[in-house]
Design an enzyme around this catalytic site. Structure first.
Site, PDB file in Angstrom:
ATOM      1  N   HIS A 125       0.801  -1.235   0.000  1.00 54.34           N
ATOM      2  CA  HIS A 125       0.000   0.000   0.000  1.00 54.34           C
ATOM      3  C   HIS A 125       0.832   1.282   0.000  1.00 54.34           C
ATOM      4  CE1 HIS A 125      -4.465   1.089   1.059  1.00 54.34           C
ATOM      5  NE2 HIS A 125      -4.044   1.668  -0.045  1.00 54.34           N
ATOM      6  N   ASP A 148      -9.792  -0.116   4.136  1.00 51.96           N
ATOM      7  CA  ASP A 148      -8.596  -0.736   4.730  1.00 51.96           C
ATOM      8  C   ASP A 148      -8.897  -1.085   6.193  1.00 51.96           C
ATOM      9  OD1 ASP A 148      -5.862  -1.241   5.529  1.00 51.96           O
ATOM     10  OD2 ASP A 148      -5.166   0.292   4.122  1.00 51.96           O
ATOM     11  N   HIS A 150      -6.522  -0.800   8.211  1.00 49.89           N
ATOM     12  CA  HIS A 150      -5.555   0.103   8.839  1.00 49.89           C
ATOM     13  C   HIS A 150      -5.686   1.513   8.269  1.00 49.89           C
ATOM     14  CE1 HIS A 150      -3.902  -4.019   8.384  1.00 49.89           C
ATOM     15  NE2 HIS A 150      -3.587  -3.889   9.658  1.00 49.89           N
ATOM     16  N   ASP A 152      -3.061   3.627   7.809  1.00 51.61           N
ATOM     17  CA  ASP A 152      -1.902   3.914   6.954  1.00 51.61           C
ATOM     18  C   ASP A 152      -1.544   5.402   6.975  1.00 51.61           C
ATOM     19  OD1 ASP A 152      -2.085   1.221   6.358  1.00 51.61           O
ATOM     20  OD2 ASP A 152      -2.631   1.487   4.261  1.00 51.61           O
ATOM     21  N   HIS A 165       4.357   1.148   4.019  1.00 48.60           N
ATOM     22  CA  HIS A 165       2.968   0.840   3.631  1.00 48.60           C
ATOM     23  C   HIS A 165       1.972   1.226   4.746  1.00 48.60           C
ATOM     24  CE1 HIS A 165       2.142  -3.523   5.340  1.00 48.60           C
ATOM     25  NE2 HIS A 165       2.820  -2.791   6.191  1.00 48.60           N
ATOM     26  N   ASP A 256      -7.472  -1.702   0.020  1.00 43.95           N
ATOM     27  CA  ASP A 256      -6.544  -2.691   0.569  1.00 43.95           C
ATOM     28  C   ASP A 256      -7.343  -3.973   0.786  1.00 43.95           C
ATOM     29  OD1 ASP A 256      -4.874  -4.245   2.295  1.00 43.95           O
ATOM     30  OD2 ASP A 256      -3.906  -2.411   3.010  1.00 43.95           O
ATOM     31  N   ASP A 258      -6.955  -6.245   2.664  1.00 37.24           N
ATOM     32  CA  ASP A 258      -7.106  -6.638   4.076  1.00 37.24           C
ATOM     33  C   ASP A 258      -8.306  -5.955   4.757  1.00 37.24           C
ATOM     34  OD1 ASP A 258      -6.310  -4.133   5.234  1.00 37.24           O
ATOM     35  OD2 ASP A 258      -4.226  -4.772   5.396  1.00 37.24           O
ATOM     36  N   GLU A 301      -1.993  -5.211  -1.686  1.00 34.51           N
ATOM     37  CA  GLU A 301      -1.699  -6.111  -0.555  1.00 34.51           C
ATOM     38  C   GLU A 301      -2.183  -7.545  -0.738  1.00 34.51           C
ATOM     39  OE1 GLU A 301       0.366  -5.386   1.872  1.00 34.51           O
ATOM     40  OE2 GLU A 301       0.448  -3.174   1.942  1.00 34.51           O
TER      41      GLU A 301
HETATM   42 MN   LIG Z   1      -3.315  -0.478   3.668  1.00 28.86          MN
END
Ligand SMILES: [Mn+2]
Length: 345
Positions: A125, A148, A150, A152, A165, A256, A258, A301
């Site tokens: 990312h 996402d 996260h 980031d 990332h 992302d 994830d 990712e």
């Molecule tokens: Mn990310």
């Protein structure tokens, strides 16, 4: 506008039937330019550089064409090895990340200038730095929808891991400019996004420093708690209310993998339990597609070396492809060409 399969959709806007005025969206023809960025130095796990070719091998281009898109595949970028790449602040491998993103920014700008919606296949990312910068370099102010687990948004000084990332947003947001140290191979990069033009969806693993930054900047976030409370339809309605509150800007969707629940998308470097379902993930793309303002997408990712099993990898890659199809016109109710007729016996 595409001939043949153009349809008019009726989409109800507003929080309820009585409140909602009907709004008409016309589904336009999508011209998509794909750029692969097989880059992994924004984190420390091998395998994420295999994402672009894996997503292509799952039939992305053919499937986009099959739903009526025009597709130009610009291939993969190639990145040179950086011999000595010492940590700056806490940020690891800044020279490799800076150089790769400079290349990516130029590639994305070219794809946008040639009139396509840009699809960037990562890679990790950290590539959002170059993708969003290149997109913004075309001259228009952007909205960013960041999906996402996260945020980031660590700076090179707050990052607990050093992996870039986990930092891309901090380099891109105007309001954080004074918090970013000078970094080797980053001199080309200027912030290009306003905090008020960013919306996060799917958060569930946010560092304390990041949480402070999000609150300090007043960034709109829909963590998994809000997804649970509101439901994904209201989350998307409020997302669009937020990013369109002043002027309708092109959307950069940074997805992302994830963000999805690891039961569905296990092949990723930093999975977090409690994520989006397949249906919630797809709904996000369908809703953004219907705005008619989607201008660039990152799909990042996907890491086949982290999937555990072949099925886990396949499920992750298939989800990535389906999300991209949802971005460019696929609807679950199905569709038909405008001139279709039931055959007479
Ligand atoms: Mn990310």
């Amino acid at each position: 506008m595409r001939t043949g399969v153009t349809r008019v959709l009726l989409v109800m806007k507003g929080s309820g039937a009585l409140h909602g005025a009907f709004k008409i969206f016309r589904r336009n023809h999508h011209s998509v330019g794909i750029i692969g960025a097989p880059f992994s130095k924004g984190q420390s796990r091998d395998g994420v550089q295999l994402g672009p070719d894996l997503i292509r091998a799952a039939g992305l281009v053919e499937k986009l064409k099959g739903q009526g898109c025009t597709v130009k595949d610009y291939g993969n970028l190639t990145f040179e090895e950086v011999a000595k790449d010492e940590t700056t602040g806490r940020a690891k491998r800044p020279r490799a990340v800076g150089q790769a993103n400079k290349q990516l920014s130029e590639a994305v700008r070219k794809i946008k200038n040639e009139g396509h919606a840009c699809v960037m296949l990562g890679g990790d990312h950290s590539l959002a730095i170059g993708s969003i910068h290149g997109h913004a370099a075309c001259g228009t102010q952007l909205s960013v929808v960041w999906v996402d687990a996260h945020a980031d948004i660590n700076t090179p000084l707050t990052t607990p891991t050093g992996n870039i990332h986990g930092q891309p947003m901090s380099y891109l947001i105007h309001e954080l400019r004074s918090k970013i140290p000078v970094m080797p191979n980053f001199s080309w990069l200027k912030p290009c996004i306003a905090a008020e033009d960013v919306v996060y969806i799917g958060l569930r693993d946010v560092d304390p420093e990041e949480h402070y930054i999000l609150k300090y900047l007043g960034i709109k976030t829909f963590s998994m708690t809000e997804v649970d409370y509101l439901g994904i339809a209201k989350v998307m309605e409020q997302t669009c209310d937020h990013i369109f509150s002043k002027v309708k800007k092109p959307i950069h969707l940074s997805y992302d993998i994830d963000a999805l629940d690891p039961s569905l998308a296990p092949a990723t470097g930093t999975p977090v339990v409690g994520g989006l379902t397949y249906r919630e993930g797809i709904y996000i793309t369908e809703h953004i597609c219907q705005t008619g303002l989607l201008s660039a997408v990152d799909m990042v990712e996907v890491n086949p070396k982290r999937g555990g099993t072949d099925n886990g990898v396949r499920s992750t890659v298939d989800a990535a492809v389906d999300l991209l199809l949802g971005c460019f016109g696929r609807v679950r109710e199905g569709s038909h060409s405008a001139d279709y007729k039931i055959p007479d016996p």
